[in-house]
Design a protein around this motif. Structure first.
Motif, PDB file in Angstrom:
ATOM      1  N   TYR A 145     -32.105  26.210   4.175  1.00  0.00           N
ATOM      2  CA  TYR A 145     -33.142  26.199   5.209  1.00  0.00           C
ATOM      3  C   TYR A 145     -34.384  26.986   4.777  1.00  0.00           C
ATOM      4  CZ  TYR A 145     -29.906  23.981   8.494  1.00  0.00           C
ATOM      5  OH  TYR A 145     -29.065  23.089   9.108  1.00  0.00           O
ATOM      6  N   ALA A 146     -34.173  28.083   4.063  1.00  0.00           N
ATOM      7  CA  ALA A 146     -35.318  28.854   3.560  1.00  0.00           C
ATOM      8  C   ALA A 146     -36.126  28.031   2.564  1.00  0.00           C
ATOM      9  CB  ALA A 146     -34.839  30.148   2.913  1.00  0.00           C
ATOM     10  N   SER A 147     -35.428  27.275   1.725  1.00  0.00           N
ATOM     11  CA  SER A 147     -36.122  26.506   0.682  1.00  0.00           C
ATOM     12  C   SER A 147     -36.974  25.386   1.253  1.00  0.00           C
ATOM     13  CB  SER A 147     -35.105  25.932  -0.309  1.00  0.00           C
ATOM     14  OG  SER A 147     -34.357  24.888   0.288  1.00  0.00           O
ATOM     15  N   ILE A 148     -36.620  24.885   2.450  1.00  0.00           N
ATOM     16  CA  ILE A 148     -37.420  23.813   3.058  1.00  0.00           C
ATOM     17  C   ILE A 148     -38.355  24.368   4.137  1.00  0.00           C
ATOM     18  CG2 ILE A 148     -35.723  22.025   2.532  1.00  0.00           C
ATOM     19  CD1 ILE A 148     -34.853  22.072   5.475  1.00  0.00           C
ATOM     20  N   GLY A 149     -38.468  25.695   4.186  1.00  0.00           N
ATOM     21  CA  GLY A 149     -39.439  26.325   5.091  1.00  0.00           C
ATOM     22  C   GLY A 149     -38.968  26.508   6.521  1.00  0.00           C
ATOM     23  N   GLU A 150     -37.691  26.242   6.812  1.00  0.00           N
ATOM     24  CA  GLU A 150     -37.165  26.427   8.169  1.00  0.00           C
ATOM     25  C   GLU A 150     -36.484  27.801   8.257  1.00  0.00           C
ATOM     26  OE1 GLU A 150     -35.129  23.187  10.024  1.00  0.00           O
ATOM     27  OE2 GLU A 150     -36.227  21.683   8.874  1.00  0.00           O
ATOM     28  N   TYR A 151     -37.336  28.827   8.217  1.00  0.00           N
ATOM     29  CA  TYR A 151     -36.827  30.195   8.118  1.00  0.00           C
ATOM     30  C   TYR A 151     -36.099  30.647   9.382  1.00  0.00           C
ATOM     31  CZ  TYR A 151     -39.641  30.336   3.925  1.00  0.00           C
ATOM     32  OH  TYR A 151     -40.162  30.056   2.683  1.00  0.00           O
ATOM     33  N   PRO A 156     -30.228  33.347  10.957  1.00  0.00           N
ATOM     34  CA  PRO A 156     -28.889  33.661  11.483  1.00  0.00           C
ATOM     35  C   PRO A 156     -27.800  33.673  10.414  1.00  0.00           C
ATOM     36  CG  PRO A 156     -30.004  32.076  12.900  1.00  0.00           C
ATOM     37  CD  PRO A 156     -30.837  32.206  11.662  1.00  0.00           C
ATOM     38  N   PHE A 157     -27.916  32.800   9.421  1.00  0.00           N
ATOM     39  CA  PHE A 157     -26.902  32.772   8.361  1.00  0.00           C
ATOM     40  C   PHE A 157     -26.967  34.034   7.504  1.00  0.00           C
ATOM     41  CE2 PHE A 157     -27.497  28.233   9.342  1.00  0.00           C
ATOM     42  CZ  PHE A 157     -26.177  27.899   9.627  1.00  0.00           C
ATOM     43  N   PHE A 158     -28.193  34.461   7.157  1.00  0.00           N
ATOM     44  CA  PHE A 158     -28.336  35.692   6.379  1.00  0.00           C
ATOM     45  C   PHE A 158     -27.879  36.906   7.194  1.00  0.00           C
ATOM     46  CE2 PHE A 158     -32.042  33.456   4.066  1.00  0.00           C
ATOM     47  CZ  PHE A 158     -31.178  32.940   3.115  1.00  0.00           C
ATOM     48  N   GLU A 159     -28.250  36.926   8.488  1.00  0.00           N
ATOM     49  CA  GLU A 159     -27.858  38.048   9.341  1.00  0.00           C
ATOM     50  C   GLU A 159     -26.332  38.143   9.462  1.00  0.00           C
ATOM     51  OE1 GLU A 159     -31.647  38.579  12.382  1.00  0.00           O
ATOM     52  OE2 GLU A 159     -30.048  37.184  12.922  1.00  0.00           O
ATOM     53  N   LYS A 160     -25.662  36.989   9.557  1.00  0.00           N
ATOM     54  CA  LYS A 160     -24.199  36.995   9.656  1.00  0.00           C
ATOM     55  C   LYS A 160     -23.570  37.571   8.388  1.00  0.00           C
ATOM     56  CE  LYS A 160     -20.151  34.033  10.180  1.00  0.00           C
ATOM     57  NZ  LYS A 160     -19.631  32.655  10.249  1.00  0.00           N
ATOM     58  N   LEU A 161     -24.129  37.199   7.225  1.00  0.00           N
ATOM     59  CA  LEU A 161     -23.588  37.704   5.957  1.00  0.00           C
ATOM     60  C   LEU A 161     -23.694  39.222   5.881  1.00  0.00           C
ATOM     61  CD1 LEU A 161     -25.046  34.990   3.557  1.00  0.00           C
ATOM     62  CD2 LEU A 161     -22.632  35.343   4.080  1.00  0.00           C
ATOM     63  N   VAL A 173     -28.548  39.672  -0.237  1.00  0.00           N
ATOM     64  CA  VAL A 173     -28.840  38.996   1.034  1.00  0.00           C
ATOM     65  C   VAL A 173     -29.952  39.706   1.801  1.00  0.00           C
ATOM     66  CG1 VAL A 173     -27.870  38.139   3.195  1.00  0.00           C
ATOM     67  CG2 VAL A 173     -26.476  38.150   1.128  1.00  0.00           C
ATOM     68  N   ASN A 174     -30.016  41.036   1.705  1.00  0.00           N
ATOM     69  CA  ASN A 174     -31.078  41.770   2.402  1.00  0.00           C
ATOM     70  C   ASN A 174     -32.462  41.313   1.958  1.00  0.00           C
ATOM     71  OD1 ASN A 174     -30.369  43.953   4.400  1.00  0.00           O
ATOM     72  ND2 ASN A 174     -28.895  44.442   2.783  1.00  0.00           N
ATOM     73  N   LEU A 175     -32.615  41.056   0.667  1.00  0.00           N
ATOM     74  CA  LEU A 175     -33.919  40.602   0.165  1.00  0.00           C
ATOM     75  C   LEU A 175     -34.211  39.176   0.612  1.00  0.00           C
ATOM     76  CD1 LEU A 175     -34.030  42.119  -3.451  1.00  0.00           C
ATOM     77  CD2 LEU A 175     -34.930  43.056  -1.298  1.00  0.00           C
ATOM     78  N   LEU A 176     -33.175  38.345   0.663  1.00  0.00           N
ATOM     79  CA  LEU A 176     -33.361  36.985   1.180  1.00  0.00           C
ATOM     80  C   LEU A 176     -33.777  37.025   2.647  1.00  0.00           C
ATOM     81  CD1 LEU A 176     -30.232  35.170  -0.355  1.00  0.00           C
ATOM     82  CD2 LEU A 176     -32.619  34.907  -1.068  1.00  0.00           C
ATOM     83  N   LEU A 177     -33.132  37.884   3.413  1.00  0.00           N
ATOM     84  CA  LEU A 177     -33.456  38.017   4.832  1.00  0.00           C
ATOM     85  C   LEU A 177     -34.851  38.598   5.023  1.00  0.00           C
ATOM     86  CD1 LEU A 177     -32.636  37.750   7.761  1.00  0.00           C
ATOM     87  CD2 LEU A 177     -31.430  39.935   7.586  1.00  0.00           C
ATOM     88  N   ALA A 178     -35.226  39.542   4.179  1.00  0.00           N
ATOM     89  CA  ALA A 178     -36.570  40.126   4.262  1.00  0.00           C
ATOM     90  C   ALA A 178     -37.639  39.048   4.100  1.00  0.00           C
ATOM     91  CB  ALA A 178     -36.747  41.203   3.192  1.00  0.00           C
ATOM     92  N   GLU A 179     -37.458  38.168   3.111  1.00  0.00           N
ATOM     93  CA  GLU A 179     -38.424  37.090   2.885  1.00  0.00           C
ATOM     94  C   GLU A 179     -38.480  36.155   4.093  1.00  0.00           C
ATOM     95  OE1 GLU A 179     -40.524  36.689   0.317  1.00  0.00           O
ATOM     96  OE2 GLU A 179     -39.806  38.595  -0.495  1.00  0.00           O
ATOM     97  N   ALA A 180     -37.318  35.862   4.676  1.00  0.00           N
ATOM     98  CA  ALA A 180     -37.286  34.989   5.857  1.00  0.00           C
ATOM     99  C   ALA A 180     -38.006  35.648   7.035  1.00  0.00           C
ATOM    100  CB  ALA A 180     -35.841  34.661   6.224  1.00  0.00           C
ATOM    101  N   VAL A 182     -40.440  37.791   6.841  1.00  0.00           N
ATOM    102  CA  VAL A 182     -41.879  37.749   6.542  1.00  0.00           C
ATOM    103  C   VAL A 182     -42.473  36.417   6.984  1.00  0.00           C
ATOM    104  CG1 VAL A 182     -43.591  37.658   4.686  1.00  0.00           C
ATOM    105  CG2 VAL A 182     -41.818  39.418   4.651  1.00  0.00           C
ATOM    106  N   HIS A 183     -41.788  35.336   6.650  1.00  0.00           N
ATOM    107  CA  HIS A 183     -42.317  34.003   6.952  1.00  0.00           C
ATOM    108  C   HIS A 183     -42.282  33.678   8.439  1.00  0.00           C
ATOM    109  CE1 HIS A 183     -41.849  33.326   2.576  1.00  0.00           C
ATOM    110  NE2 HIS A 183     -42.837  32.497   2.759  1.00  0.00           N
ATOM    111  N   THR A 184     -41.563  34.470   9.218  1.00  0.00           N
ATOM    112  CA  THR A 184     -41.541  34.256  10.667  1.00  0.00           C
ATOM    113  C   THR A 184     -42.315  35.347  11.404  1.00  0.00           C
ATOM    114  OG1 THR A 184     -39.371  35.357  10.764  1.00  0.00           O
ATOM    115  CG2 THR A 184     -39.390  32.959  10.683  1.00  0.00           C
ATOM    116  N   GLY A 185     -43.046  36.166  10.655  1.00  0.00           N
ATOM    117  CA  GLY A 185     -43.903  37.175  11.266  1.00  0.00           C
ATOM    118  C   GLY A 185     -43.191  38.427  11.744  1.00  0.00           C
TER     119      GLY A 185
END
Length: 420
Positions: A145-151, A156-161, A173-180, A182-185
């Motif tokens: 979902y992150a790769s297609i811009g649906e952050y 929720p998947f990153f938060e669950k992990l 995962v923390n860095l992946l979630l951080a980027e997500a 950012v893209h959602t403000g």
């Protein structure tokens, strides 16, 4: 593990690849099936795909229901750009095979590489249904979902992990979630995740982004601190210098801002954006001898760099170097570079050079772009008065009052025009 095989691994790991491979080739002849699998996996790991494929294929003929063998052969097929063969292999894995979930994830990755996002999503959701608590599936869905811009769907998947403290090799995962975030403000949440993620692993791009998010939140000291860490880790990480210089400017540390820009230019003398920023700081610090030098270098790198051209033009105007203004812009126009600011500056320069007809043409050309700009309207109006065109000057003054009814100076000008 066979001692000879262990010796071969050590040889390859220390760079003596040919010696290691020679030992492995000898071992294959007398190896049992378990050892052949180990050797095939080593070939795959080392990138010797043809050798790995040959061994995996032999084993598959002996063990046609072993899903892991299909997985390895499919991954080799993908690496060799044989996607159709990979799909055929993966589709042979039975649903009750332990490798079935992995096959779904692998097919999802492959479909996504082919631009078939909907098919990829379906495979991942199918895997999620079969194994709702499998961390690798949640990771796959989050990354998809992150790769297609649906952050928002990824979060929720990153938060669950993170909530279940999932252990995932080579994944922060923390860095992946951080980027997500950012893209959602969600910048404050992003800062927390960057801080946690960077405790696990220092990653330069994430460290830079940490600073950038802090900058966006106007936490300039924090941004500077993080960007200093980037500089220490990699002095050639060029983007850090421009943003760090901007952060120093924001807190009023102009000297540090200018020095940071200069430091960056030592690492990359052709960083045109940094050259322009250095010129701006040089102006503020009244280092006049440096301004023209920086801007000319930026224009030499990119003759169509409008910001550098207009900044140099305004610099020449301020220092009453009107011939330089004309030369700069007319040369740019000859090279098919253009910006409405050229017209305004040329009008001002040619007015000072008593080239009134040309100046009027430039003012007229600039009017469309700057008819909402009070300073332009003021300049144009007074120029028209110099030419004796009171009617048009009055139109400009009226327009200024429409934009700024509280402008008493312009009201007085209009009164004087009415008295004439």
């Amino acid at each position: 593990m066979n001692e000879k095989l262990q010796e071969a691994i050590e040889l390859v790991n220390t760079g003596e690849v040919e010696k290691g491979l020679t030992i492995v080739k000898k071992l294959v002849k007398d190896a049992d099936d378990e050892q052949k699998l180990q050797i095939a996996e080593l070939y795959f790991k080392w990138g010797f795909l043809d050798e790995a494929k040959a061994l995996f294929s032999k084993l598959l003929r002996l063990y046609p229901n072993e899903g892991l063998l299909y997985i390895y052969l499919a991954e080799i097929a993908i690496d060799q750009d044989q996607e159709e063969e990979a799909i055929q292999l993966l589709e042979k894995i039975k649903k009750d095979d332990p490798a079935y979930l992995q096959s779904l994830v692998l097919m999802a990755d492959m479909f996504q590489m082919q631009g078939l996002d909907e098919a990829a999503e379906q495979k991942l959701l199918q895997a999620k249904k079969l194994a709702p608590n499998e961390a690798i599936i949640d990771l796959g869905l989050g990354q998809f979902y992150a790769s297609i811009g649906e952050y928002n769907k990824a979060i929720p998947f990153f938060e669950k992990l993170i909530e279940v403290n999932a252990e995932l090799e080579n994944t922060n995962v923390n860095l992946l979630l951080a980027e997500a975030y950012v893209h959602t403000g969600r910048f404050e949440d992003a800062l927390e995740c960057y801080a946690e993620g960077l405790k696990e692993q220092i990653e330069l791009n994430s460290l830079f982004n940490f600073g950038f998010v802090a900058y966006q939140l106007e936490r300039y000291e924090l941004a500077i601190a993080k960007w200093n860490e980037v500089k220490v880790l990699d002095p050639d990480y060029i983007p850090v210098y421009l943003y760090m210089a901007k952060a120093y400017e924001q807190i009023g540390s102009l000297k540090e801002s200018y020095e940071t820009a200069e430091e960056g230019l030592k690492h990359d003398p052709d960083y045109k954006e940094l050259l322009v920023f250095a010129a701006k700081m040089a102006m503020k610090l009244e280092k006049h001898e440096k301004v023209e030098d920086y801007l000319k270098k930026a224009i030499a790198i990119d003759p169509g760099y409008i910001e550098a051209l207009t900044l140099l033009g305004s610099y020449y105007l301020f220092h009453e170097e009107y011939d330089e203004v004309v030369s700069l812009y007319e040369q740019a126009i000859e090279m098919d570079e253009y910006d409405p600011q050229f017209e305004w500056d040329l009008a001002e320069a040619k007015k000072q050079l008593d080239r009134y007809k040309d100046a009027l043409n430039h003012y007229e050309s600039a009017y469309t772009s700057f008819k909402e700009n009070i300073q332009f309207l003021r300049d144009f109006a007074y120029f028209l008065l110099e030419l004796g065109d009171r009617k048009r000057a009055k139109e400009m003054f009226v327009r200024i009052l429409e934009l700024d009814p509280s402008n008493s100076d312009i009201e007085e000008e209009l009164l004087r025009l009415e008295e004439w």
